[in-house]
Design an enzyme around this catalytic site. Structure first.
Site, short mmCIF file in Angstrom:
data_model
loop_
_atom_site.label_atom_id
_atom_site.label_comp_id
_atom_site.label_asym_id
_atom_site.label_seq_id
_atom_site.Cartn_x
_atom_site.Cartn_y
_atom_site.Cartn_z
N GLN A 127 -4.77 -5.17 6.92
CA GLN A 127 -5.84 -5.94 6.36
C GLN A 127 -5.95 -7.26 6.92
O GLN A 127 -7.04 -8.16 6.49
CB GLN A 127 -5.36 -6.23 4.76
CG GLN A 127 -5.44 -5.14 3.92
CD GLN A 127 -6.83 -4.65 3.79
OE1 GLN A 127 -7.85 -5.34 3.60
NE2 GLN A 127 -6.94 -3.31 3.69
N HIS A 162 0.86 -1.31 0.11
CA HIS A 162 0.01 0.02 0.08
C HIS A 162 0.78 1.27 0.02
O HIS A 162 1.92 1.31 0.50
CB HIS A 162 -0.77 -0.05 1.28
CG HIS A 162 -2.08 0.82 1.31
ND1 HIS A 162 -1.68 2.15 1.73
CD2 HIS A 162 -3.25 0.93 1.31
CE1 HIS A 162 -2.80 2.83 1.64
NE2 HIS A 162 -3.82 2.09 1.47
N CYS A 188 -4.76 2.67 -3.76
CA CYS A 188 -3.41 3.22 -2.97
C CYS A 188 -2.33 2.10 -3.12
O CYS A 188 -1.34 1.90 -2.57
CB CYS A 188 -3.56 3.49 -1.55
SG CYS A 188 -4.58 4.73 -1.26
N LYS A 196 -10.53 -1.02 10.50
CA LYS A 196 -10.71 -2.17 9.56
C LYS A 196 -10.98 -3.23 10.41
O LYS A 196 -11.25 -4.48 10.11
CB LYS A 196 -9.27 -2.07 8.85
CG LYS A 196 -9.01 -1.06 7.88
CD LYS A 196 -7.97 -1.86 6.97
CE LYS A 196 -8.04 -1.07 5.50
NZ LYS A 196 -7.57 0.54 5.68
N ASP A 239 2.75 -4.94 7.86
CA ASP A 239 1.64 -3.93 7.89
C ASP A 239 0.51 -5.10 8.18
O ASP A 239 0.33 -5.67 7.09
CB ASP A 239 1.69 -3.35 6.74
CG ASP A 239 0.39 -2.71 6.23
OD1 ASP A 239 -0.50 -2.76 6.86
OD2 ASP A 239 0.26 -1.95 5.17
#
Lengths: 150, 435
Positions: free
Chosen positions: B232, B152, B393, B255, B229
């Protein structure tokens, strides 16, 4: 479906699928790049002038049906117009999509471009339709740098 | 300013506790009951353009269950005040509730210590913190930062800025045509100059699940620090940062069914202790004088200013909700929906699915020949179906697959097969309009 047909009129679908004047003009007098970062659309407008008359306009790039059709129809309608007339059309087109809805647009002045009136009901898509016009406006003004919708 | 554990709180009515008690008293689920889950999300009853909302954009942001909304309401109506250093009851309650969330987050990701949980605005801020603070401490000219091609923008740009500042070099691990991380290339790029490896756990635009444990192990062999990261992944599977072995794990509250504006950086204490503060201000200091300032202990060293208190508390309730759901059941259910959805879209010869990794999260990115994703999105919206269209993104991913944008349906635990049927019917309408 009727709302969708307001947006995706046959003439828009046709120009979206088979854009006219979709090529570069080698040695164009002016060119400008328009970019909509929201959807990744990017187009380059090429402009050939004869005095203050638009002799030829063409474009290249990638975009949605609305922005492609808008660019395609713009290139057709602007050929033979003076810079002043072109700017006036830009203004009318912009007003049709973003101005006060209670004020009746200048349908006569806009000619075939009234097919884009339905875009007004889809606020997030207005920028798709106006991007080519902002870009040619920049080319007519002979401004450097890319135009962006954001 | 030690985090307050639940046992030290002196009030029995803390934000969200009424609802949480309901949650806890329920029997643990054996099979996944999506109808029950849907009842927890009031927004799912919304009508959009005359159709029931079909929300397939949870990878951008997930919807909020009633218990989270109620926690915010209870906090603002009954417990609100600024936290830390208040000597009055209200501030003590607010501090206790906020710090209790930190404890819950530690448990959620199995961090060793509560002080390793730093509250921030979200994943983006967490990555920027590491790029700035760790970058200032450990990255210099000629050093290398390694990321992957599927990151991202928030896991690309902070490193580019760091490289510009320091003269370090950004290296990119390529991905293959299925959207898989190419491990052999990664191993070739790793070297003695690699200072940090920053990789996503799950790709937001392709769905690829990366082998983060193996990536971390190899990086550590070369002496590099690893940031994952987790934006998600966090709402879709059990995360165990100690099992992964990573040095940093970043994720966002919104999220994972929590409020917007709050997120977490997990960092190993050993490394966080060495890192310099990032932002200066209140709460991050021990003593301030014009001659010099000393800094607070972890985690407050990295938490300057009044934080998103309500957000932090709401996030704690979201953690309760996630824990109650049982993430193993969630993962299994979402995977079933992914296979079902890919099967439905696979029946359209015009559709190309972008991202075909063997291990994939419930994200379906697709393109239709001759129809721009933006037009697909507008037509689906008319049927009440919310998908995301654009570059998500991840512009380098779009370039890699030669598309300007994709349409993306992303699935969360409250989605159903019926909703995917609606998506397929919507796509039929798209094709009707354009053909």
């Amino acid at each position: 479906m009727s709302d969708l047909r307001d947006l995706y009129q046959e003439v828009i679908l046709d120009h979206g699928k088979n854009p006219r004047n979709f090529h570069r003009i080698e040695g164009a007098d002016r060119q400008a790049v328009g970019h909509n970062p929201l959807c990744g659309d990017k187009l380059t407008i090429f402009l050939q002038l004869e005095g203050d008359v638009v002799k030829e306009v063409s474009f290249q790039g990638e975009g949605c049906a609305i922005s492609t059709a808008s660019a395609s129809m713009m290139t057709q309608i602007l050929a033979g117009k003076t810079i002043q007339e072109a700017e006036k059309l830009f203004q009318l087109f912009h007003e049709m999509l973003t101005g006060d809805p209670s004020v009746e647009g200048d349908a006569e002045g806009l000619g075939k471009l009234v097919v884009f009136a339905g875009v007004r009901q889809f606020p997030v898509r207005v920028k798709c339709a106006t991007l080519p016009w902002h870009t040619i406006h920049s080319a007519l003004q002979n401004k450097d740098g890319a135009v962006t919708t954001e | 300013m030690k985090p307050v554990s639940p046992s030290t709180r002196n009030d029995d009515r803390l934000p969200g506790t009424g609802k949480q008690a309901d949650l806890v008293s329920r029997e643990p689920q054996q099979t996944f009951d999506v109808a029950r889950v849907r009842r927890d999300f009031p927004i799912l009853k919304t009508i959009i353009n005359g159709h029931p909302l079909t929300f397939l954009d949870s990878a951008a942001s997930a919807q909020k269950p009633s218990c989270v909304l109620e926690a915010l309401n209870v906090f603002y109506t009954g417990c609100y005040s600024n936290i830390h250093r208040g000597v009055y009851a209200l501030s003590e309650r607010a501090t206790a509730a906020y710090e209790e969330s930190r404890v819950k987050l530690r448990t959620l990701i199995n961090a060793k210590e509560t002080e390793e949980i730093i509250f921030l605005r979200g994943t983006t801020e967490a990555i920027n913190l590491v790029a700035n603070s760790f970058g200032q401490m450990a990255v210099g000219e000629g050093d290398e930062i390694l990321i992957s091609h599927m990151e991202h923008h928030s896991n690309i740009v902070p490193w580019q800025l760091l490289c510009e500042r320091t003269g370090a070099k950004l290296m990119v691990v390529p991905i293959d045509d299925d959207g898989e991380f190419i491990f052999e290339e990664y191993e070739k790029l790793l070297g003695p100059r690699t200072k940090l490896v920053a990789v996503t756990h799950q790709s937001n635009s392709l769905g690829t699940v990366n082998p983060v444990k193996e990536i971390t192990r190899r990086a550590h062999e070369e002496g590099a620090v690893v940031l994952i990261d987790g934006a998600q992944a966090i709402a879709h599977k059990k995360i165990d940062v100690r099992d992964i072995g990573c040095d940093f794990y970043a994720f966002s509250g919104h999220k994972m069914f929590g409020p917007t504006g709050v997120g977490v950086l997990y960092g190993r204490r050993e490394i966080l202790e060495k890192m310099p503060p990032w932002q200066g201000g209140g709460d991050m200091i021990r003593t301030v004088s014009f001659e010099g300032t000393t800094y607070a202990d972890l985690p407050h060293k990295f938490e300057a200013g009044t934080p998103d208190i309500a957000g932090g508390i709401g996030l704690g309730t979201a953690v309760d909700y996630l824990s109650h759901l049982d993430l193993d059941l969630v993962g299994g259910y979402e995977h079933e929906l992914l296979s079902y959805g890919e099967g439905l879209l696979g029946e359209f010869p015009e559709i190309r699915i972008i991202g075909r990794a063997k291990e994939k999260s419930a994200v379906i990115s697709f393109v239709i020949d001759g129809i721009h994703p933006h037009d697909i999105g507008t037509i689906l919206d008319k049927e009440g179906i919310a998908i995301r269209t654009g570059h998500h993104c991840t512009q380098p991913v779009m370039h890699r697959f030669g598309v300007p944008a994709t349409a993306r349906a992303s699935i969360a635990c409250y989605n159903t097969k019926e909703e995917l049927d609606r998506l397929a019917r919507g796509i039929r309408t798209v094709l009707e309009v354009f053909c």
